[in-house]
Design a protein around this motif. Structure first.
Motif, PDB file in Angstrom:
ATOM      1  N   GLY A  54       0.794  -1.214   0.000  1.00  0.00           N
ATOM      2  CA  GLY A  54       0.000   0.000   0.000  1.00  0.00           C
ATOM      3  C   GLY A  54       0.817   1.248   0.000  1.00  0.00           C
ATOM      4  N   ASP A  55       0.444   2.168   0.889  1.00  0.00           N
ATOM      5  CA  ASP A  55       1.037   3.499   0.866  1.00  0.00           C
ATOM      6  C   ASP A  55       2.540   3.493   1.066  1.00  0.00           C
ATOM      7  OD1 ASP A  55      -1.544   4.239   0.604  1.00  0.00           O
ATOM      8  OD2 ASP A  55      -1.816   4.785   2.706  1.00  0.00           O
ATOM      9  N   ALA A  56       3.072   2.517   1.810  1.00  0.00           N
ATOM     10  CA  ALA A  56       4.509   2.505   2.086  1.00  0.00           C
ATOM     11  C   ALA A  56       5.326   2.382   0.819  1.00  0.00           C
ATOM     12  CB  ALA A  56       4.849   1.347   3.028  1.00  0.00           C
ATOM     13  N   ALA A  57       4.768   1.804  -0.239  1.00  0.00           N
ATOM     14  CA  ALA A  57       5.525   1.584  -1.468  1.00  0.00           C
ATOM     15  C   ALA A  57       5.265   2.637  -2.521  1.00  0.00           C
ATOM     16  CB  ALA A  57       5.166   0.209  -2.042  1.00  0.00           C
ATOM     17  N   GLU A  68      16.318  16.704 -12.647  1.00  0.00           N
ATOM     18  CA  GLU A  68      17.290  15.635 -12.796  1.00  0.00           C
ATOM     19  C   GLU A  68      17.537  14.966 -11.454  1.00  0.00           C
ATOM     20  OE1 GLU A  68      18.648  14.524 -15.494  1.00  0.00           O
ATOM     21  OE2 GLU A  68      17.726  15.988 -16.829  1.00  0.00           O
ATOM     22  N   ALA A  69      17.806  13.657 -11.481  1.00  0.00           N
ATOM     23  CA  ALA A  69      18.059  12.928 -10.240  1.00  0.00           C
ATOM     24  C   ALA A  69      19.347  13.426  -9.614  1.00  0.00           C
ATOM     25  CB  ALA A  69      18.157  11.433 -10.540  1.00  0.00           C
ATOM     26  N   ASP A  70      19.345  13.532  -8.277  1.00  0.00           N
ATOM     27  CA  ASP A  70      20.562  13.974  -7.595  1.00  0.00           C
ATOM     28  C   ASP A  70      21.355  12.753  -7.143  1.00  0.00           C
ATOM     29  OD1 ASP A  70      19.360  12.977  -5.283  1.00  0.00           O
ATOM     30  OD2 ASP A  70      18.456  14.919  -4.820  1.00  0.00           O
ATOM     31  N   ASP A  71      22.405  12.980  -6.356  1.00  0.00           N
ATOM     32  CA  ASP A  71      23.280  11.884  -5.936  1.00  0.00           C
ATOM     33  C   ASP A  71      22.998  11.436  -4.508  1.00  0.00           C
ATOM     34  OD1 ASP A  71      24.597  11.942  -8.377  1.00  0.00           O
ATOM     35  OD2 ASP A  71      25.971  13.532  -7.699  1.00  0.00           O
ATOM     36  N   SER A  72      21.840  11.804  -3.954  1.00  0.00           N
ATOM     37  CA  SER A  72      21.560  11.499  -2.556  1.00  0.00           C
ATOM     38  C   SER A  72      20.835  10.180  -2.365  1.00  0.00           C
ATOM     39  CB  SER A  72      20.701  12.627  -1.947  1.00  0.00           C
ATOM     40  OG  SER A  72      19.458  12.729  -2.632  1.00  0.00           O
ATOM     41  N   HIS A  73      20.645   9.404  -3.425  1.00  0.00           N
ATOM     42  CA  HIS A  73      19.894   8.158  -3.323  1.00  0.00           C
ATOM     43  C   HIS A  73      20.714   7.089  -2.600  1.00  0.00           C
ATOM     44  CE1 HIS A  73      16.794   9.751  -5.852  1.00  0.00           C
ATOM     45  NE2 HIS A  73      17.652  10.010  -6.815  1.00  0.00           N
ATOM     46  N   HIS A  74      20.002   6.150  -1.993  1.00  0.00           N
ATOM     47  CA  HIS A  74      20.661   5.006  -1.380  1.00  0.00           C
ATOM     48  C   HIS A  74      21.318   4.153  -2.457  1.00  0.00           C
ATOM     49  CE1 HIS A  74      18.993   5.612   2.649  1.00  0.00           C
ATOM     50  NE2 HIS A  74      17.844   5.908   2.070  1.00  0.00           N
ATOM     51  N   GLU A  75      22.417   3.539  -2.121  1.00  0.00           N
ATOM     52  CA  GLU A  75      23.072   2.617  -3.040  1.00  0.00           C
ATOM     53  C   GLU A  75      22.320   1.290  -3.002  1.00  0.00           C
ATOM     54  OE1 GLU A  75      25.541   1.622  -6.022  1.00  0.00           O
ATOM     55  OE2 GLU A  75      25.428   3.561  -5.006  1.00  0.00           O
ATOM     56  N   LEU A  76      21.798   0.853  -4.131  1.00  0.00           N
ATOM     57  CA  LEU A  76      20.974  -0.341  -4.175  1.00  0.00           C
ATOM     58  C   LEU A  76      21.809  -1.577  -4.475  1.00  0.00           C
ATOM     59  CD1 LEU A  76      17.855   0.880  -6.177  1.00  0.00           C
ATOM     60  CD2 LEU A  76      18.252   0.941  -3.724  1.00  0.00           C
ATOM     61  N   PRO A  77      21.454  -2.727  -3.866  1.00  0.00           N
ATOM     62  CA  PRO A  77      22.129  -3.981  -4.218  1.00  0.00           C
ATOM     63  C   PRO A  77      21.851  -4.322  -5.678  1.00  0.00           C
ATOM     64  CG  PRO A  77      20.850  -4.211  -2.180  1.00  0.00           C
ATOM     65  CD  PRO A  77      20.476  -2.898  -2.799  1.00  0.00           C
ATOM     66  N   GLY A  78      22.872  -4.726  -6.393  1.00  0.00           N
ATOM     67  CA  GLY A  78      22.691  -5.135  -7.778  1.00  0.00           C
ATOM     68  C   GLY A  78      22.255  -4.003  -8.685  1.00  0.00           C
ATOM     69  N   ARG A  79      22.661  -2.791  -8.368  1.00  0.00           N
ATOM     70  CA  ARG A  79      22.251  -1.637  -9.190  1.00  0.00           C
ATOM     71  C   ARG A  79      22.732  -1.831 -10.621  1.00  0.00           C
ATOM     72  NH1 ARG A  79      20.963   3.779  -7.619  1.00  0.00           N
ATOM     73  NH2 ARG A  79      21.229   5.254  -9.319  1.00  0.00           N
ATOM     74  N   ILE A 169      13.554   2.083   1.820  1.00  0.00           N
ATOM     75  CA  ILE A 169      14.716   1.846   2.678  1.00  0.00           C
ATOM     76  C   ILE A 169      14.672   2.742   3.902  1.00  0.00           C
ATOM     77  CG2 ILE A 169      17.235   2.003   2.789  1.00  0.00           C
ATOM     78  CD1 ILE A 169      17.287   1.195  -0.173  1.00  0.00           C
ATOM     79  N   THR A 170      14.287   3.999   3.724  1.00  0.00           N
ATOM     80  CA  THR A 170      14.153   4.918   4.851  1.00  0.00           C
ATOM     81  C   THR A 170      13.118   4.407   5.850  1.00  0.00           C
ATOM     82  OG1 THR A 170      14.764   6.808   3.478  1.00  0.00           O
ATOM     83  CG2 THR A 170      13.597   7.286   5.527  1.00  0.00           C
ATOM     84  N   GLY A 171      12.068   3.761   5.345  1.00  0.00           N
ATOM     85  CA  GLY A 171      11.017   3.252   6.211  1.00  0.00           C
ATOM     86  C   GLY A 171      11.290   1.871   6.783  1.00  0.00           C
TER      87      GLY A 171
END
Length: 290
Positions: A54-57, A68-79, A169-171
């Motif tokens: 639901g809302d969490a996703a 434009e996307a910034d560089d503050s995103h989490h590093e994802l596994p298998g990016r 990830i934050t949640g």
């Protein structure tokens, strides 16, 4: 048999939602592709597929803009490397790529072909009164589709995928990029805290398709989130989707308008219309048993 029902939503478009409204209409689809439409009341039914997705996703598409996307995103596994463009030769399709839509149901910005045994449910924003998405349910699997406006110059799935992952990830959830039948997908685990204070997790899979000035998002839940075989038929359903974006100028990530197909709306009106008493109509019979 495919049930076509409304789902009331109070907070706009989300990754999935399964609250049912009382008003609904039923679309039966057989293996030949013919559809018989019948009105029905589903207020008493409960949903058992993907209720925790639901809302969490939810990625806040309407507020994110076209920056434009910034560089503050989490590093994802298998990016995986980006940008990544999906080969749409097998769908989903733009209206300009399809000759006719006679065998599909017209939902406004989306034209869909329900499969045998599939239920189609409308996600409705209760406050705004508009349809925000359509969820297809097949067995123990579900897939919600939503369509948004996108810039002409570039796709937005790479940015949106990062935003979904960041929120999860934050949640306290998790997100992993994987290459699936619809291109780069996001396999996620969504946390939910129960009444007993314990945290449980539900799985979902986000797929996104960048088209000409539109973006289609599909969220797989239930068995389809983790089982490729269970998801295969729903993936075919998504591929068979046709997007009718229109030529209007729209803000990037604006939700495209969806509607109830005319045939279904007419069937619901006929079902709710008052019946005229026929004095010559044979009434109920009572058999007396001694």
């Amino acid at each position: 048999m495919g049930i076509f029902r409304r789902k009331a939503r109070e907070d706009g478009p989300t990754a999935s939602g399964h609250d049912d409204d009382a008003a609904s209409a039923e679309v039966e689809s057989d293996d030949t592709g013919a559809e018989d439409i019948e009105a029905t009341d589903l207020a008493s039914e409960t949903d058992s597929v993907g209720s925790d997705v639901g809302d969490a996703a939810d990625a806040d598409l309407s507020d994110a803009g076209d920056d434009e996307a910034d560089d503050s995103h989490h590093e994802l596994p298998g990016r995986l490397p980006r940008p990544h463009d999906l080969d749409r030769s097998k769908g989903p399709f733009d209206r300009s790529e399809v000759k006719n839509l006679d065998d599909r149901l017209d939902f406004g910005a989306l034209a869909l072909r329900p499969l045998a045994g599939m239920e189609l449910r409308l996600d409705v924003d209760q406050e705004a009164g508009n349809i925000t998405g359509i969820t297809a349910v097949l067995g123990e699997s579900a897939c919600q589709v939503q369509v948004f406006a996108a810039p002409k110059s570039r796709g937005i799935w790479d940015d949106i995928r990062d935003e979904i992952a960041d929120g999860l990830i934050t949640g306290g959830g998790s997100a992993t990029e994987e290459l699936g039948p619809l291109g780069i997908e996001l396999a996620v685990r969504i946390p939910a805290r129960g009444n007993d204070g314990r945290t449980t997790y539900s799985a979902a899979r986000f797929a996104g398709v960048d088209g000409p000035r539109w973006f289609l998002r599909a969220v797989f839940s239930g068995a389809a989130a983790t089982d490729a075989a269970a998801a295969a038929t729903l993936v075919d359903f998504v591929r068979d989707t046709v997007v009718l974006r229109g030529s209007e100028a729209r803000a990037p990530r604006e939700l495209l308008e969806l509607k109830v197909p005319d045939a279904v709306a007419e069937a619901a009106e006929e079902e709710n219309a008052p019946r005229t008493l026929d004095p010559f109509e044979r009434g109920p019979e009572i058999t007396e048993v001694r």
